[in-house]
Design a protein around this motif. Structure first.
Motif, PDB file in Angstrom:
ATOM      1  N   ARG A 172      -3.446   8.152   9.192  1.00  0.00           N
ATOM      2  CA  ARG A 172      -4.377   7.188   9.789  1.00  0.00           C
ATOM      3  C   ARG A 172      -4.908   7.713  11.122  1.00  0.00           C
ATOM      4  O   ARG A 172      -6.093   7.562  11.438  1.00  0.00           O
ATOM      5  CB  ARG A 172      -3.671   5.849   9.979  1.00  0.00           C
ATOM      6  CG  ARG A 172      -4.577   4.762  10.467  1.00  0.00           C
ATOM      7  CD  ARG A 172      -3.842   3.451  10.542  1.00  0.00           C
ATOM      8  NE  ARG A 172      -4.748   2.407  10.996  1.00  0.00           N
ATOM      9  CZ  ARG A 172      -4.380   1.369  11.689  1.00  0.00           C
ATOM     10  NH1 ARG A 172      -3.112   1.186  11.998  1.00  0.00           N
ATOM     11  NH2 ARG A 172      -5.255   0.484  12.079  1.00  0.00           N
ATOM     12  N   CYS A 181      -4.905  -4.386   3.673  1.00  0.00           N
ATOM     13  CA  CYS A 181      -5.871  -3.453   3.092  1.00  0.00           C
ATOM     14  C   CYS A 181      -6.507  -4.155   1.894  1.00  0.00           C
ATOM     15  O   CYS A 181      -5.794  -4.694   1.044  1.00  0.00           O
ATOM     16  CB  CYS A 181      -5.160  -2.177   2.656  1.00  0.00           C
ATOM     17  SG  CYS A 181      -6.258  -0.937   1.948  1.00  0.00           S
ATOM     18  N   VAL A 232       0.846  -1.200   0.000  1.00  0.00           N
ATOM     19  CA  VAL A 232       0.000   0.000   0.000  1.00  0.00           C
ATOM     20  C   VAL A 232       0.881   1.249   0.000  1.00  0.00           C
ATOM     21  O   VAL A 232       0.660   2.181  -0.780  1.00  0.00           O
ATOM     22  CB  VAL A 232      -0.951   0.010   1.220  1.00  0.00           C
ATOM     23  CG1 VAL A 232      -1.699   1.327   1.324  1.00  0.00           C
ATOM     24  CG2 VAL A 232      -1.915  -1.157   1.154  1.00  0.00           C
ATOM     25  N   PRO A 272      -6.749   4.892   4.088  1.00  0.00           N
ATOM     26  CA  PRO A 272      -7.647   3.820   3.647  1.00  0.00           C
ATOM     27  C   PRO A 272      -7.956   2.867   4.796  1.00  0.00           C
ATOM     28  O   PRO A 272      -7.176   2.752   5.756  1.00  0.00           O
ATOM     29  CB  PRO A 272      -6.858   3.089   2.558  1.00  0.00           C
ATOM     30  CG  PRO A 272      -5.577   3.785   2.391  1.00  0.00           C
ATOM     31  CD  PRO A 272      -5.488   4.883   3.380  1.00  0.00           C
ATOM     32  N   LYS A 273      -9.092   2.209   4.712  1.00  0.00           N
ATOM     33  CA  LYS A 273      -9.509   1.268   5.749  1.00  0.00           C
ATOM     34  C   LYS A 273      -8.528   0.092   5.802  1.00  0.00           C
ATOM     35  O   LYS A 273      -8.181  -0.485   4.774  1.00  0.00           O
ATOM     36  CB  LYS A 273     -10.915   0.761   5.436  1.00  0.00           C
ATOM     37  CG  LYS A 273     -11.454  -0.170   6.477  1.00  0.00           C
ATOM     38  CD  LYS A 273     -12.857  -0.613   6.115  1.00  0.00           C
ATOM     39  CE  LYS A 273     -13.345  -1.648   7.107  1.00  0.00           C
ATOM     40  NZ  LYS A 273     -14.611  -2.215   6.698  1.00  0.00           N
ATOM     41  N   LEU A 274      -8.084  -0.236   7.007  1.00  0.00           N
ATOM     42  CA  LEU A 274      -7.147  -1.346   7.215  1.00  0.00           C
ATOM     43  C   LEU A 274      -7.804  -2.432   8.047  1.00  0.00           C
ATOM     44  O   LEU A 274      -8.730  -2.166   8.815  1.00  0.00           O
ATOM     45  CB  LEU A 274      -5.885  -0.852   7.921  1.00  0.00           C
ATOM     46  CG  LEU A 274      -5.073   0.204   7.187  1.00  0.00           C
ATOM     47  CD1 LEU A 274      -3.903   0.641   8.048  1.00  0.00           C
ATOM     48  CD2 LEU A 274      -4.598  -0.305   5.847  1.00  0.00           C
ATOM     49  N   ASP A 306     -11.021  -1.329  -0.910  1.00  0.00           N
ATOM     50  CA  ASP A 306     -10.952  -0.207   0.027  1.00  0.00           C
ATOM     51  C   ASP A 306      -9.910   0.822  -0.418  1.00  0.00           C
ATOM     52  O   ASP A 306     -10.132   2.023  -0.302  1.00  0.00           O
ATOM     53  CB  ASP A 306     -10.619  -0.698   1.437  1.00  0.00           C
ATOM     54  CG  ASP A 306     -11.744  -1.496   2.065  1.00  0.00           C
ATOM     55  OD1 ASP A 306     -12.905  -1.322   1.633  1.00  0.00           O
ATOM     56  OD2 ASP A 306     -11.460  -2.307   2.971  1.00  0.00           O
ATOM     57  N   LEU A 307      -8.774   0.336  -0.932  1.00  0.00           N
ATOM     58  CA  LEU A 307      -7.743   1.253  -1.414  1.00  0.00           C
ATOM     59  C   LEU A 307      -8.235   2.010  -2.642  1.00  0.00           C
ATOM     60  O   LEU A 307      -8.035   3.221  -2.748  1.00  0.00           O
ATOM     61  CB  LEU A 307      -6.458   0.491  -1.729  1.00  0.00           C
ATOM     62  CG  LEU A 307      -5.257   1.352  -2.139  1.00  0.00           C
ATOM     63  CD1 LEU A 307      -4.921   2.385  -1.072  1.00  0.00           C
ATOM     64  CD2 LEU A 307      -4.061   0.483  -2.454  1.00  0.00           C
ATOM     65  N   TRP A 329     -10.598   4.663  -1.536  1.00  0.00           N
ATOM     66  CA  TRP A 329      -9.853   5.761  -0.927  1.00  0.00           C
ATOM     67  C   TRP A 329      -9.261   6.664  -2.009  1.00  0.00           C
ATOM     68  O   TRP A 329      -9.349   7.890  -1.916  1.00  0.00           O
ATOM     69  CB  TRP A 329      -8.769   5.201  -0.011  1.00  0.00           C
ATOM     70  CG  TRP A 329      -7.926   6.255   0.615  1.00  0.00           C
ATOM     71  CD1 TRP A 329      -8.215   7.002   1.716  1.00  0.00           C
ATOM     72  CD2 TRP A 329      -6.635   6.695   0.168  1.00  0.00           C
ATOM     73  NE1 TRP A 329      -7.187   7.876   1.981  1.00  0.00           N
ATOM     74  CE2 TRP A 329      -6.198   7.699   1.044  1.00  0.00           C
ATOM     75  CE3 TRP A 329      -5.803   6.312  -0.874  1.00  0.00           C
ATOM     76  CZ2 TRP A 329      -4.982   8.354   0.896  1.00  0.00           C
ATOM     77  CZ3 TRP A 329      -4.589   6.967  -1.024  1.00  0.00           C
ATOM     78  CH2 TRP A 329      -4.187   7.969  -0.151  1.00  0.00           C
TER      79      TRP A 329
END
Length: 62
Positions: free
Chosen positions: A27, A45, A12, A33-35, A49-50, A53
């Motif tokens: 973060r 990730c 990522v 982005p959601k992890l 989701d990436l 983002w």
């Protein structure tokens, strides 16, 4: 059903061209982005989701 692609944190960071420290600051502000934290402590990730983002960053810049 195919399993969603999961990216490791270094993957990522390489894709978004950001240092680990800068990523964790972002973060902490809730802008990353959601992890997902796995039971073994590793962070992943989802590709979706990436991508979401990235889209939100493009919208914010417009």
């Amino acid at each position: 059903m195919a399993r969603p692609q999961m990216l490791k944190l270094p993957e990522v960071l390489a894709e978004i061209k950001m240092s680990r420290a800068a990523f964790y600051r972002m973060r902490a502000r809730g802008k990353a982005p959601k992890l997902i934290k796995l039971p073994n402590g590793q962070i992943r990730c989802r590709r979706a989701d990436l991508d979401a983002w990235w889209s939100s960053m493009e919208d914010a810049a417009a």
